[in-house]
Design a protein around this motif. Structure first.
Motif, PDB file in Angstrom:
ATOM      1  N   LEU A  55       0.816  -1.208   0.000  1.00  0.00           N
ATOM      2  CA  LEU A  55       0.000   0.000   0.000  1.00  0.00           C
ATOM      3  C   LEU A  55       0.854   1.264   0.000  1.00  0.00           C
ATOM      4  CD1 LEU A  55      -2.737  -0.980   2.599  1.00  0.00           C
ATOM      5  CD2 LEU A  55      -2.706  -1.352   0.139  1.00  0.00           C
ATOM      6  N   PRO A  63      -0.062   7.496   3.349  1.00  0.00           N
ATOM      7  CA  PRO A  63      -0.847   8.722   3.140  1.00  0.00           C
ATOM      8  C   PRO A  63      -0.028   9.916   2.664  1.00  0.00           C
ATOM      9  CG  PRO A  63      -1.498   7.643   5.175  1.00  0.00           C
ATOM     10  CD  PRO A  63      -0.283   6.926   4.678  1.00  0.00           C
ATOM     11  N   ALA A  97       0.667   9.541  -0.958  1.00  0.00           N
ATOM     12  CA  ALA A  97      -0.583   9.719  -1.691  1.00  0.00           C
ATOM     13  C   ALA A  97      -0.885  11.204  -1.902  1.00  0.00           C
ATOM     14  CB  ALA A  97      -1.726   9.050  -0.937  1.00  0.00           C
ATOM     15  N   TYR A 150      -6.172   5.267  -6.333  1.00  0.00           N
ATOM     16  CA  TYR A 150      -7.083   4.936  -5.232  1.00  0.00           C
ATOM     17  C   TYR A 150      -6.594   5.528  -3.908  1.00  0.00           C
ATOM     18  CZ  TYR A 150      -9.655   1.351  -7.937  1.00  0.00           C
ATOM     19  OH  TYR A 150     -10.442   0.679  -8.846  1.00  0.00           O
ATOM     20  N   SER A 151      -5.297   5.671  -3.766  1.00  0.00           N
ATOM     21  CA  SER A 151      -4.738   6.106  -2.476  1.00  0.00           C
ATOM     22  C   SER A 151      -5.164   7.515  -2.091  1.00  0.00           C
ATOM     23  CB  SER A 151      -3.205   6.002  -2.506  1.00  0.00           C
ATOM     24  OG  SER A 151      -2.644   6.997  -3.344  1.00  0.00           O
ATOM     25  N   TYR A 174      -7.861   1.998   1.018  1.00  0.00           N
ATOM     26  CA  TYR A 174      -7.675   3.453   1.051  1.00  0.00           C
ATOM     27  C   TYR A 174      -8.952   4.175   1.498  1.00  0.00           C
ATOM     28  CZ  TYR A 174      -3.510   2.175  -1.512  1.00  0.00           C
ATOM     29  OH  TYR A 174      -2.318   1.604  -1.890  1.00  0.00           O
ATOM     30  N   ASN A 192     -11.900   4.263   0.381  1.00  0.00           N
ATOM     31  CA  ASN A 192     -12.775   4.839  -0.645  1.00  0.00           C
ATOM     32  C   ASN A 192     -14.237   4.521  -0.327  1.00  0.00           C
ATOM     33  OD1 ASN A 192     -10.965   4.652  -3.808  1.00  0.00           O
ATOM     34  ND2 ASN A 192     -10.260   5.306  -1.820  1.00  0.00           N
ATOM     35  N   LYS A 239     -12.230  -0.468   4.534  1.00  0.00           N
ATOM     36  CA  LYS A 239     -10.874  -0.820   4.983  1.00  0.00           C
ATOM     37  C   LYS A 239     -10.907  -1.955   5.996  1.00  0.00           C
ATOM     38  CE  LYS A 239      -6.538   0.923   6.822  1.00  0.00           C
ATOM     39  NZ  LYS A 239      -5.753   2.093   7.269  1.00  0.00           N
TER      40      LYS A 239
END
Length: 405
Positions: free
Chosen positions: A206, A209, A212, A304-305, A331, A333, A384
């Motif tokens: 992953l 943050p 991202a 997506y992040s 993430y 979403n 998540k």
């Protein structure tokens, strides 16, 4: 019954199979189905998946095997050309799976020693399983799934398929529904357990943050929530025309086509709408535009992040079955998917159970969610949590299979 099956399989391979399978994509590889690509001399752990999706569920196990036994040789097979091409990237030797008849299997395996055979998700090949178990090879079915349609078909020959299932050491299933179906087909209770789908086990892959936010700032100048239309297929864009025209001031929007050969198709679509958009491939600095077409490869998971709301494509038109919504889940979403998600039914059901996804049927429903996204952030958090429930299952299954290796 075994002899009848082999006679039918051989007849089909000689008379019908070439006419069904020959086309521009498969013709160069057709001979492999007849064992013309024999495995080189050596000892192998054999992984088989029908197509790309099934192989993705085997990848976590292959990675663990590489880490645990760096010198181990891996044989990878598939029944689709795309699956075969994927296996070429991750296995020491790859091939299309030969037709399920001793003539072709013996030719294919003549010089190889198989240590274990691991296959997923739905394919049951009686001749192959019989051949391997006679050679004292332990066989495992992982990510087991059995559709209601296939179950009804197999139940006509229950005793035949039951014998094949009972030769397997273990069957790990995606969900309890599939566990019950394998038991109905004749698997033994001690053989079957639920472990979830290993392709959702993405630990360690992953984006954090901070990274991202940096990536988002390299694409968009305006700080707005991001709506990603992911893995979209031709004709699905018709559901988004009004949204694309009405929401640029409220959201930054990314359109990510499923296939690179369709980049120009979606570019023309946006030009016809007379919208201000940018191509990701041409961005040298952040854009003031609120609309970006992701015409680059391998970046969707990064998108997506920093996405707030994501729609998962291949699910608004019949015949595709939807793409994987779990890729957006870690993430947080707020995930949307269309009603045509048959290939993702187990995943969608799990997310629905946890209030972590919306199944949408129209642009009106999508607009309502976009308008109220701030009130729906619990759906992202639940997504998540659902994703976390799948993590580290690969290690569990790996331990079951390779404890004695």
């Amino acid at each position: 019954m075994t002899l009848v099956y082999q006679i039918i399989t051989l007849a089909l391979s000689i008379i019908i199979y070439p006419w069904l399978k020959i086309n521009k994509k498969t013709a160069p590889f057709l001979s492999q189905r007849y064992g013309s690509n024999p495995v080189p001399i050596g000892e192998y752990y054999w992984f088989h998946g029908a197509s790309l999706g099934e192989i993705q569920g085997l990848v976590p196990l292959i990675k663990l095997l590489r880490a645990e036994k760096p010198k181990a040789q891996i044989l990878g097979t598939a029944t689709s050309v795309k699956g075969y091409q994927q296996m070429m990237e991750i296995a020491d030797f790859a091939s299309l799976l030969p037709i399920d008849h001793p003539i072709y299997l013996n030719k294919f395996l003549a010089h190889a020693t198989i240590k274990k055979f691991i296959f997923g998700e739905t394919e049951i090949w009686p001749s192959l399983i019989d051949h391997l178990t006679k050679c004292k090879v332990s066989c495992y079915l992982v990510n087991g799934r059995l559709s209601e349609f296939n179950l009804k078909k197999y139940l006509f020959f229950k005793n035949f398929f039951k014998r094949s299932l009972n030769k397997l050491v273990a069957i790990t299933c995606i969900s309890k529904i599939y566990q019950e179906r394998f038991l109905e087909l004749g698997a033994k209770p001690e053989q079957v357990q639920v472990t979830g789908n290993l392709k959702y086990d993405q630990s360690g892959e992953l984006m954090n943050p901070v990274s991202a936010k940096i990536l988002e700032a390299k694409i968009f100048n305006k700080k707005l929530p991001v709506f990603t239309i992911a893995s979209i297929r031709p004709d699905e864009e018709l559901f988004f025309s009004e949204i694309l025209q009405n929401y640029p001031g409220k959201f930054n929007i990314i359109i990510a086509p499923r296939h690179p050969e369709k980049f120009n198709y979606f570019k023309k679509y946006l030009l016809n709408l007379d919208l201000d958009f940018k191509l990701k491939s041409e961005l040298n600095q952040p854009t003031d535009s609120n609309l970006v077409l992701l015409d680059t490869l391998g970046e969707l998971s990064q998108v997506y992040s920093f996405t707030k709301v994501s729609f998962i494509g291949g699910s608004l038109i019949p015949g595709i079955g939807g793409h994987n919504p779990m890729e957006a889940a870690p993430y947080q979403n707020i995930i949307l998917i269309g009603p045509e998600h048959q290939n993702q039914i187990d995943c969608v059901s799990e997310l629905q159970k946890n209030k972590a996804i919306f199944v949408v049927n129209s642009s009106t429903e999508i607009s309502e969610i976009l308008d109220n996204y701030l009130e729906l952030e619990d759906y992202g958090a639940n997504a998540k949590e659902t994703w976390l429930s799948f993590q580290n299952k690969s290690k569990l299954v790996f331990g079951m299979i390779f404890a004695d290796a």
